[in-house]
Scaffold this active site. Structure first.
Site, PDB file in Angstrom:
ATOM      1  N   PHE B 114       0.825  -1.300  -0.136  1.00 56.31           N
ATOM      2  CA  PHE B 114      -0.126   0.018  -0.053  1.00 56.31           C
ATOM      3  C   PHE B 114       0.711   1.188   0.046  1.00 56.31           C
ATOM      4  CE2 PHE B 114      -4.541   1.392   1.194  1.00 56.31           C
ATOM      5  CZ  PHE B 114      -5.018   0.220   0.311  1.00 56.31           C
ATOM      6  N   GLN B 227      -7.715  15.309   2.785  1.00 54.81           N
ATOM      7  CA  GLN B 227      -6.927  14.461   1.909  1.00 54.81           C
ATOM      8  C   GLN B 227      -7.779  14.262   0.638  1.00 54.81           C
ATOM      9  OE1 GLN B 227      -6.361   9.902   2.534  1.00 54.81           O
ATOM     10  NE2 GLN B 227      -4.313  10.971   2.690  1.00 54.81           N
ATOM     11  N   HIS B 229      -7.730  12.073  -2.596  1.00 54.85           N
ATOM     12  CA  HIS B 229      -7.311  10.596  -2.910  1.00 54.85           C
ATOM     13  C   HIS B 229      -6.885  10.559  -4.426  1.00 54.85           C
ATOM     14  CE1 HIS B 229      -7.435   6.479  -3.777  1.00 54.85           C
ATOM     15  NE2 HIS B 229      -7.375   6.040  -2.450  1.00 54.85           N
ATOM     16  N   LEU B 239     -14.756   6.456  -5.526  1.00 56.25           N
ATOM     17  CA  LEU B 239     -13.515   5.821  -5.393  1.00 56.25           C
ATOM     18  C   LEU B 239     -12.912   4.671  -5.990  1.00 56.25           C
ATOM     19  CD1 LEU B 239     -10.774   6.588  -3.568  1.00 56.25           C
ATOM     20  CD2 LEU B 239     -11.469   4.653  -2.194  1.00 56.25           C
ATOM     21  N   GLU B 242      -6.894   2.408  -3.574  1.00 56.84           N
ATOM     22  CA  GLU B 242      -5.527   2.082  -3.802  1.00 56.84           C
ATOM     23  C   GLU B 242      -5.131   0.867  -3.981  1.00 56.84           C
ATOM     24  OE1 GLU B 242      -3.569   5.113  -1.112  1.00 56.84           O
ATOM     25  OE2 GLU B 242      -2.067   3.584  -0.578  1.00 56.84           O
ATOM     26  N   ARG B 273      -0.296   9.699  -0.503  1.00 57.27           N
ATOM     27  CA  ARG B 273      -1.471  10.346  -1.340  1.00 57.27           C
ATOM     28  C   ARG B 273      -1.475  11.682  -1.666  1.00 57.27           C
ATOM     29  NH1 ARG B 273      -6.392   7.156   1.644  1.00 57.27           N
ATOM     30  NH2 ARG B 273      -5.797   5.107   0.692  1.00 57.27           N
ATOM     31  N   HIS B 337     -11.488  12.998  -0.003  1.00 59.11           N
ATOM     32  CA  HIS B 337     -11.605  11.608   0.418  1.00 59.11           C
ATOM     33  C   HIS B 337     -11.764  11.589   1.939  1.00 59.11           C
ATOM     34  CE1 HIS B 337     -11.070   7.359   0.479  1.00 59.11           C
ATOM     35  NE2 HIS B 337      -9.908   7.539   1.027  1.00 59.11           N
ATOM     36  N   ARG B 380      -2.981  11.211   5.762  1.00 57.69           N
ATOM     37  CA  ARG B 380      -2.957   9.841   6.299  1.00 57.69           C
ATOM     38  C   ARG B 380      -2.532   8.934   5.345  1.00 57.69           C
ATOM     39  NH1 ARG B 380      -7.008   5.992   5.198  1.00 57.69           N
ATOM     40  NH2 ARG B 380      -8.340   7.287   3.946  1.00 57.69           N
TER      41      ARG B 380
HETATM   42  C1  LIG Z   1     -14.239   5.329  -0.497  1.00 55.40           C
HETATM   43  C2  LIG Z   1     -13.372   5.198   0.659  1.00 55.40           C
HETATM   44  C3  LIG Z   1     -12.442   4.080   0.956  1.00 55.40           C
HETATM   45  C4  LIG Z   1     -11.726   3.874   1.794  1.00 55.40           C
HETATM   46  N1  LIG Z   1     -10.658   2.906   2.005  1.00 55.40           N
HETATM   47  C5  LIG Z   1      -9.940   2.874   3.291  1.00 55.40           C
HETATM   48  C6  LIG Z   1      -9.250   1.663   3.286  1.00 55.40           C
HETATM   49  O1  LIG Z   1      -8.992   0.851   2.548  1.00 55.40           O
HETATM   50  N2  LIG Z   1      -8.403   1.715   4.485  1.00 55.40           N
HETATM   51  C7  LIG Z   1      -8.667   2.706   5.534  1.00 55.40           C
HETATM   52  O2  LIG Z   1      -7.976   2.288   6.499  1.00 55.40           O
HETATM   53  N3  LIG Z   1      -9.551   3.658   5.505  1.00 55.40           N
HETATM   54  C8  LIG Z   1     -10.155   3.811   4.280  1.00 55.40           C
HETATM   55  N4  LIG Z   1     -10.946   4.772   4.143  1.00 55.40           N
HETATM   56  C9  LIG Z   1     -11.291   5.515   5.278  1.00 55.40           C
HETATM   57  C10 LIG Z   1     -12.116   4.913   6.420  1.00 55.40           C
HETATM   58  O3  LIG Z   1     -12.946   4.255   5.747  1.00 55.40           O
HETATM   59  C11 LIG Z   1     -12.930   5.722   7.310  1.00 55.40           C
HETATM   60  O4  LIG Z   1     -12.331   6.982   7.813  1.00 55.40           O
HETATM   61  C12 LIG Z   1     -13.404   5.232   8.392  1.00 55.40           C
HETATM   62  O5  LIG Z   1     -14.255   4.064   8.014  1.00 55.40           O
HETATM   63  C13 LIG Z   1     -14.555   5.953   9.148  1.00 55.40           C
HETATM   64  O6  LIG Z   1     -14.645   5.051  10.326  1.00 55.40           O
HETATM   65  P1  LIG Z   1     -15.729   5.735  11.365  1.00 55.40           P
HETATM   66  O7  LIG Z   1     -16.276   4.621  12.344  1.00 55.40           O
HETATM   67  O8  LIG Z   1     -14.778   6.827  12.143  1.00 55.40           O
HETATM   68  O9  LIG Z   1     -16.874   6.382  10.874  1.00 55.40           O
HETATM   69  P2  LIG Z   1     -18.183   5.904   9.744  1.00 55.40           P
HETATM   70  O10 LIG Z   1     -18.036   4.601   9.431  1.00 55.40           O
HETATM   71  O11 LIG Z   1     -18.288   7.043   8.695  1.00 55.40           O
HETATM   72  O12 LIG Z   1     -19.773   5.948  10.732  1.00 55.40           O
HETATM   73  C14 LIG Z   1     -20.052   7.083  11.346  1.00 55.40           C
HETATM   74  C15 LIG Z   1     -21.343   6.669  12.091  1.00 55.40           C
HETATM   75  O13 LIG Z   1     -21.843   7.773  12.672  1.00 55.40           O
HETATM   76  C16 LIG Z   1     -23.310   7.936  12.491  1.00 55.40           C
HETATM   77  N5  LIG Z   1     -23.713   9.373  12.459  1.00 55.40           N
HETATM   78  C17 LIG Z   1     -23.164  10.418  12.042  1.00 55.40           C
HETATM   79  N6  LIG Z   1     -23.840  11.413  12.281  1.00 55.40           N
HETATM   80  C18 LIG Z   1     -24.821  10.880  13.156  1.00 55.40           C
HETATM   81  C19 LIG Z   1     -25.834  11.799  13.759  1.00 55.40           C
HETATM   82  N7  LIG Z   1     -25.991  13.290  13.665  1.00 55.40           N
HETATM   83  N8  LIG Z   1     -26.812  10.918  14.333  1.00 55.40           N
HETATM   84  C20 LIG Z   1     -26.625   9.804  14.715  1.00 55.40           C
HETATM   85  N9  LIG Z   1     -25.432   9.062  14.120  1.00 55.40           N
HETATM   86  C21 LIG Z   1     -24.558   9.533  13.324  1.00 55.40           C
HETATM   87  C22 LIG Z   1     -23.233   7.369  11.225  1.00 55.40           C
HETATM   88  O14 LIG Z   1     -24.547   6.711  10.813  1.00 55.40           O
HETATM   89  C23 LIG Z   1     -22.405   6.110  11.231  1.00 55.40           C
HETATM   90  O15 LIG Z   1     -22.878   5.055  11.946  1.00 55.40           O
HETATM   91  C24 LIG Z   1     -11.801   5.014   3.014  1.00 55.40           C
HETATM   92  C25 LIG Z   1     -12.876   5.756   2.904  1.00 55.40           C
HETATM   93  C26 LIG Z   1     -13.608   5.794   1.854  1.00 55.40           C
HETATM   94  C27 LIG Z   1     -14.374   7.392   1.724  1.00 55.40           C
END
Ligand SMILES: Cc1cc2nc3c(=O)[nH]c(=O)nc-3n(C[C@H](O)[C@H](O)[C@H](O)COP(=O)(O)OP(=O)(O)OC[C@H]3O[C@@H](n4cnc5c(N)ncnc54)[C@H](O)[C@@H]3O)c2cc1C
Ligand code: SF4
Ligand code: SF4
Ligand code: FES
Lengths: 320, 567
Positions: B114, B227, B229, B239, B242, B273, B337, B380
């Site tokens: 990666f 960031q 991407h 997306l 990567e 990135r 991203h 990141r």
């Molecule tokens: C397309 C894409 C690909 C990616 N690929 C990778 C990868 O390969 N490897 C890697 O390490 N990272 C990757 N990332 C980054 C990574 O996926 C995210 O940063 C990470 O999953 C965020 O997780 P989280 O649990 O913080 O938030 P999220 O998974 O975004 O969860 C947020 C939660 O909060 C809840 N929420 C938000 N606002 C409210 C509200 N007002 N009231 C109630 N609930 C709310 C939502 O419903 C959800 O359940 C990628 C990101 C993207 C966009």
């Protein structure tokens, strides 16, 4: 291009709620998906339109709905594919589930079925210090069912669920397969016993709808058929469904075609007189119309039956 | 009595990991999410999750070093050391929960290469890693029987006497407002990608938690660090992971050259990135792109590998760009991203500082993309974000449980609920002046994408800030057109826009404050990194007039002194 959408609306807060179709005619870019168009409607024409969506990329499983009568992910369905000439596109909520508002359905039933299969790894003994050792092949085999995004499309269009709400349904059974086939799971036998019961693997009518509508290629019906094999191998031939499969195979192997009378007798049991009597009128009607081969003992081999028999033999030896 | 010991807001990977940890610690824990947990944005992560535990040469130190370097030395090294040290055990934990990681020939967990990493240390499940982990995590939630408020939208954090004691939320399927109280609250509500247009992020990534915490008195850190991407589809910003480059894909310009040779001779396509995105933007600006894009080419990997290892990428290109990657390179460009900045926490995920060096409500914890610990600093590395969500999600669950145990059961006033109700009624009462939420959001997104993307300068950032201020004024009059209770997304989008505008404001202010180029923050008018003046974090706290008050905090350096960054 012009998009002509006919959307099924339902607002439970109206004085006398009832579903109706509403038409929207909008100009959209060529590359638009059904979801893009619905979002445009919601943003520009009608903010009261309710639908679920999030990723826009067929990952989150939010946006399953019926497009022209069949369940689709709205974000994976290009308008130009379903209405190349700007034909009207009918958009309705998923089937087999209660409508909450417009295109939003209550997924409670869906999740209850998932819950019913105890959807979590149940390891046999204590966890190893490091990871479980498992072949890449065995893990790759699980990627297809694990790819399920829980969108509900298969449940929407499942013909067996339509007539029997107790059926576990395609998504839950595909999920069950994911555990039965996981070498790390220690509860496969108990799982198979449960799946062998009413509402389990034998209630699928093999109509193929789930395979057709699944947007990510889980092919639930194929997973169900694999589960049936496992049930017959590990739990035994104990249910009408399993006996049906056995009798089916026996008849075709012997005579080259199906002895439907024996099939009924074998499936339901020789001495299950009430059940068999209840099937008799149907059997007679079919026989009179000439749609049933003569039953045993008049059932005869059809031409070329030995070839069919040989196919069976080869298959048997291949299996071993 | 409080409804719960611990309430987790957000049910992505960070939130569910926190809930599981709190459950295992014996707390009465509940999760709340505005979408069903498995719809959370974590499932979009395709590439994988990092841990240094394979190969004779790889080491925790190497992982730390790569992360520090990737962050352009803005990451806090104590937090990074902790995360990288915890990584191997957390991967094993995930595997034990049931994640079906790809294996090597011996049946042990396998890795892929990666960006920005010295060794192949990314564990993965084909190209559905995020989904595969997220769904398994939800299986564990079902197994544990954790209470889950699904499709509940948080409108307020309840803070009394400087202590966070729960939330007010809309139950979306009925439209009813509720107050849910807890002795500790964990924020795990994800990022704010939708403040930009286009973005790889899902429509739900609207920075709710960042704004909620900020309004509740928490400190925001390094918000300018956004960031881009390198490989997103032109049309809708979707997306292409990567993982493609990890498996060996090339980036080509209009002349068919592998242009990364000129920008990062050693790591080429797999440089970090920010570096790759800037290289692409430069190629495009200098006329070596086609329709604002360069190309991602995987043809040489062969049809079989493309269909199996890059299945989703292959299908996405086909579905959303009409390109068959087996026979054609696909046009891509840098797209918004991820946000490195967020709610300031210490390595124990607390949003407040017991010593008072920065401000924040006690009893509020944060983990995942919403938080800024900071492990990503200015940039990141791929596959470090999933790692952050599980490592710090677990810490947050454990810390919040411990905190809850020490709290007396203080009754919470009903005023918060009444306030929220009055505010929403006032929104419904606004006259329809013809303004629409979607239009305002688009204006914001375009301005941010124009001026806070891979290249920035003073004038551009000022202009974006001006746009945001103008939109904030219009927001004060913006009507909610649909007045229904059941699943009223018109209302939800309105509230989300308010959150995003606040985030956008602090992003612009942070960018204007940081007078240097570092990581993703690249200023054309100040192209050098300035370690003397700017080896520090920017902070934002809400002021009395509602505008951000900016400040700074030192960066924690343990043993990696800043060096020039070359890939
Ligand atoms: C397309 C894409 C690909 C990616 N690929 C990778 C990868 O390969 N490897 C890697 O390490 N990272 C990757 N990332 C980054 C990574 O996926 C995210 O940063 C990470 O999953 C965020 O997780 P989280 O649990 O913080 O938030 P999220 O998974 O975004 O969860 C947020 C939660 O909060 C809840 N929420 C938000 N606002 C409210 C509200 N007002 N009231 C109630 N609930 C709310 C939502 O419903 C959800 O359940 C990628 C990101 C993207 C966009
Ligand atoms: S094949 Fe079986 S499970 Fe699939 S839709 Fe038909 S009846 Fe339902
Ligand atoms: S099996 Fe396919 S159609 Fe059914 S819920 Fe899963 S992804 Fe959707
Ligand atoms: S919006 Fe996520 S699957 Fe369609």
């Amino acid at each position: 291009m012009q998009a002509n959408l006919r959307v099924r609306r339902y607002d439970p807060e109206e004085a006398e709620p009832s579903a109706r179709m509403q038409e929207y005619h909008i100009e959209v870019p060529e590359h638009f998906t059904v979801l893009d168009a619905l979002i445009q409607v919601r943003e520009e024409e009608d903010p009261s339109l309710a639908l679920r969506c999030s990723c826009r990329a067929s990952i989150c499983g939010s946006c399953a709905m019926r497009v022209n009568g069949q369940a689709h992910l709205a974000c994976k369905t290009r308008l130009s594919a379903v209405a190349p000439e700007g034909e009207p596109v009918t958009i309705e909520p998923m089937g087999n589930q209660r409508v909450v508002k417009d295109l939003v359905v209550d997924l409670g039933v869906f999740w209850n079925k998932i819950r019913a299969i105890e959807p979590y790894l149940q390891p046999a003994g204590p966890e190893p210090e490091e990871e479980y050792i498992a072949s890449d092949e065995s893990m790759q085999n699980l990627i297809t069912p694990m790819g399920c995004i829980m969108c509900g499309a298969c449940v929407s269009d499942c013909t067996a669920l339509e007539v029997d709400e107790n059926f576990l349904g395609p998504a839950a059974l595909a999920k069950a397969y994911r555990f039965v086939a996981d070498p790390r799971d220690g509860a496969s036998h108990e799982r198979l016993q449960t799946l062998n019961e009413y509402g389990g693997v034998w209630d699928c009518t093999r109509c193929y709808m789930c395979v057709e509508v699944c947007p990510v290629g889980v092919a639930p019906m194929d997973r169900i058929m694999e589960l049936r094999d496992s049930v017959m191998n590990e739990v035994g031939v104990t249910t009408p469904g399993a006996r049906h499969v056995e009798s089916f195979a026996r008849s075709v192997a012997r005579s080259g075609w199906l002895d439907e009378t024996m099939l009924a007798v074998d499936s339901w049991g020789r001495f299950n007189i009430p059940k068999l009597l209840s099937q008799a009128p149907l059997g007679l009607r079919v026989l009179v119309r000439g749609k049933l081969p003569l039953p045993w003992p008049f059932h005869h081999k059809r031409a070329g039956a030995e070839f069919v028999g040989r196919i069976f033999k080869r298959w048997e030896s291949k299996k071993q | 009595m409080a409804d719960h010991d611990v309430l987790v807001v957000g049910a992505g990977l960070a939130g569910m990991r926190a809930a599981i940890a709190a459950h295992r610690a014996g707390a009465n824990v509940a999760m709340m999410s505005k979408v069903h947990p498995v719809r959370s944005h974590s499932n979009a992560a395709q590439g994988g999750i990092n841990a240094a535990m394979r190969g004779a040469e790889d080491s925790i130190d190497s992982h730390v070093y790569d992360t520090v370097k990737g962050s352009d030395y803005l990451g806090d090294q104590d937090a990074i050391e902790f995360m990288c040290a915890e990584a191997p055990q957390e991967i094993i934990n995930l595997e034990h929960m049931g994640v079906i990681f790809n294996r090597d020939e011996e049946g042990r967990l396998g890795t892929r290469a990666f960006g920005g990493a010295s060794y192949a240390r990314t564990f993965f499940v084909a190209d559905i890693t995020g989904q595969a982990i997220l769904h398994v995590m939800y299986e564990q939630i079902l197994k544990a029987g954790v209470r889950s408020y699904e499709e509940w939208f948080v409108t307020d954090l309840i803070v009394e006497d400087g202590e966070c004691r729960g939330v007010v939320a809309i139950e979306m399927l009925t439209g009813k407002l509720h107050q849910v109280t807890a002795k500790a609250v964990v924020l795990a509500s994800g990022g704010v990608g939708r403040a930009f247009e286009p973005s790889t992020n899902a429509l739900i990534c609207t920075g709710d938690g960042i704004a909620l915490a900020y309004r509740a008195g928490a400190t925001l850190l390094d918000m300018e660090m956004v960031q881009y991407h390198p490989t997103t589809l032109a049309g809708n910003g979707i997306l292409l992971s990567e993982a493609a480059r990890g498996e060996g894909a090339y980036l080509l310009n209009s002349k068919g050259e592998r242009f990364m040779d000129g920008y990062a001779p050693n790591m080429r396509e797999l440089a970090s990135r920010d570096v790759v995105s800037r290289a692409e933007a430069t190629e495009i600006e200098e006329g070596r792109g086609v329709d604002g894009c360069v190309f991602l080419d995987v043809r040489h990997l062969g049809a079989e590998a493309i269909r199996t290892k890059l299945k989703y990428i292959y299908e996405a290109a086909l579905d959303y760009a009409g390109i068959d990657m087996i026979t054609e390179p696909v046009p891509i460009r840098p797209g918004q991203h991820y946000i490195m900045g967020g709610v300031k926490t210490d390595p124990q995920t607390r949003t407040w500082d017991p010593d008072g060096a920065w401000k924040g409500p006690r009893g509020l914890f944060a983990a995942g993309e919403v938080a800024c610990v900071s492990v990503h600093g200015g940039n990141r590395l791929g596959a470090n974000s999933l790692l952050e969500t599980v490592v710090f999600g677990k810490v947050a669950g454990e810390m919040a449980s411990a905190h809850a145990k020490e709290q007396p059961d203080t009754p919470v006033s009903g005023a918060h609920l009444a306030d929220a109700e009055a505010r929403i009624q006032a929104l419904f009462g606004r006259p329809d002046n013809g303004e629409r939420t979607a239009k305002l959001r688009l204006d914001m997104g375009n301005a941010m994408n124009e001026h806070l993307a891979v290249f920035r300068n003073e004038e551009g950032m000022r202009s974006a800030l001006g746009t945001v201020h103008g939109l904030q004024e219009r927001y004060e009059e913006l009507p909610v057109v649909h007045k229904g209770g059941v699943y009223n997304t018109d209302l939800i989008f309105h509230l989300e826009l308010g959150y995003m505008l606040e985030c956008a404001e602090t992003i612009c202010e942070g960018g204007l404050l940081r007078k240097e180029s570092r990581g993703a923050h690249y200023r054309r008018d100040m192209t050098e990194r300035d370690d003397t003046a700017w080896l520090k974090h920017t902070t934002a706290n809400v002021g009395e007039d509602g505008r951000p008050v900016m400040g700074s905090l030192p960066v924690t350096v343990t043993k990696w002194e800043p060096q020039k960054r070359v890939y």
